[in-house]
Design a protein around this motif. Structure first.
Motif, PDB file in Angstrom:
ATOM      1  N   SER A  22      56.578  -4.710   1.224  1.00 19.02           N
ATOM      2  CA  SER A  22      55.179  -4.736   0.826  1.00 19.02           C
ATOM      3  C   SER A  22      55.023  -4.144  -0.568  1.00 19.02           C
ATOM      4  O   SER A  22      55.742  -3.243  -0.958  1.00 19.02           O
ATOM      5  N   SER A  23      54.060  -4.659  -1.298  1.00 20.19           N
ATOM      6  CA  SER A  23      53.807  -4.114  -2.634  1.00 20.19           C
ATOM      7  C   SER A  23      52.601  -3.183  -2.632  1.00 20.19           C
ATOM      8  O   SER A  23      52.207  -2.685  -3.675  1.00 20.19           O
ATOM      9  N   LYS A  24      52.032  -2.925  -1.452  1.00 20.38           N
ATOM     10  CA  LYS A  24      50.852  -2.061  -1.353  1.00 20.38           C
ATOM     11  C   LYS A  24      51.242  -0.704  -0.788  1.00 20.38           C
ATOM     12  O   LYS A  24      52.030  -0.611   0.139  1.00 20.38           O
ATOM     13  N   VAL A  25      50.651   0.339  -1.370  1.00 24.26           N
ATOM     14  CA  VAL A  25      50.901   1.705  -0.925  1.00 24.26           C
ATOM     15  C   VAL A  25      49.596   2.257  -0.372  1.00 24.26           C
ATOM     16  O   VAL A  25      48.592   2.330  -1.075  1.00 24.26           O
ATOM     17  N   TRP A  26      49.604   2.626   0.914  1.00 23.38           N
ATOM     18  CA  TRP A  26      48.433   3.150   1.613  1.00 23.38           C
ATOM     19  C   TRP A  26      48.623   4.642   1.806  1.00 23.38           C
ATOM     20  O   TRP A  26      49.653   5.071   2.333  1.00 23.38           O
ATOM     21  N   ALA A  27      47.646   5.440   1.398  1.00 25.11           N
ATOM     22  CA  ALA A  27      47.746   6.894   1.567  1.00 25.11           C
ATOM     23  C   ALA A  27      46.366   7.520   1.467  1.00 25.11           C
ATOM     24  O   ALA A  27      45.410   6.880   1.010  1.00 25.11           O
ATOM     25  N   ASP A  28      46.277   8.782   1.886  1.00 20.50           N
ATOM     26  CA  ASP A  28      44.998   9.465   1.762  1.00 20.50           C
ATOM     27  C   ASP A  28      44.832  10.014   0.347  1.00 20.50           C
ATOM     28  O   ASP A  28      45.727   9.917  -0.486  1.00 20.50           O
ATOM     29  N   SER A  29      43.684  10.598   0.088  1.00 18.88           N
ATOM     30  CA  SER A  29      43.335  10.990  -1.281  1.00 18.88           C
ATOM     31  C   SER A  29      44.218  12.105  -1.844  1.00 18.88           C
ATOM     32  O   SER A  29      44.230  12.318  -3.054  1.00 18.88           O
TER      33      SER A  29
END
Length: 103
Positions: A22-29
């Protein structure tokens, strides 16, 4: 693993694999910083990191909606990891053992 006092955002590079499909990075602030955003861009990764509320100002409705959409996706992913970690076969939260319940 780091201590709870360590800032999570400093470790983004250690937890993100550029070999991921995946080229998307999901994380909190906690992971959002100009340095991390630049690094993600340099690695040709798309940031899906939550945005923080501006200090002393309300969060815009558009930002709140975007964060909610990101949270929805992250929740699904985190449930998969929690399931793998606990080996639970039930989709609901485990109830307290009878010995721990108060009558």
């Amino acid at each position: 693993m780091t201590s709870a006092s360590a800032a999570d955002g400093r470790f983004l590079r250690q937890v993100v694999s550029t070999n991921n499909t995946s080229s998307k990075v999901w994380a909190d602030s906690a992971y959002r910083s100009m340095r991390n955003e630049k690094w993600l861009s340099d690695q040709m990764l798309t940031s899906r990191i939550h945005r923080r509320k501006p200090m002393g100002k309300p969060m815009s409705k558009a930002t709140a909606r975007a964060n909610a959409a990101k949270s929805s996706i992250r929740a699904h992913v985190e449930h998969v990891f929690a399931h793998q970690k606990t080996g639970s076969t039930c989709s609901s939260a485990p109830s307290a053992s009878p010995a721990l319940r108060r009558n």
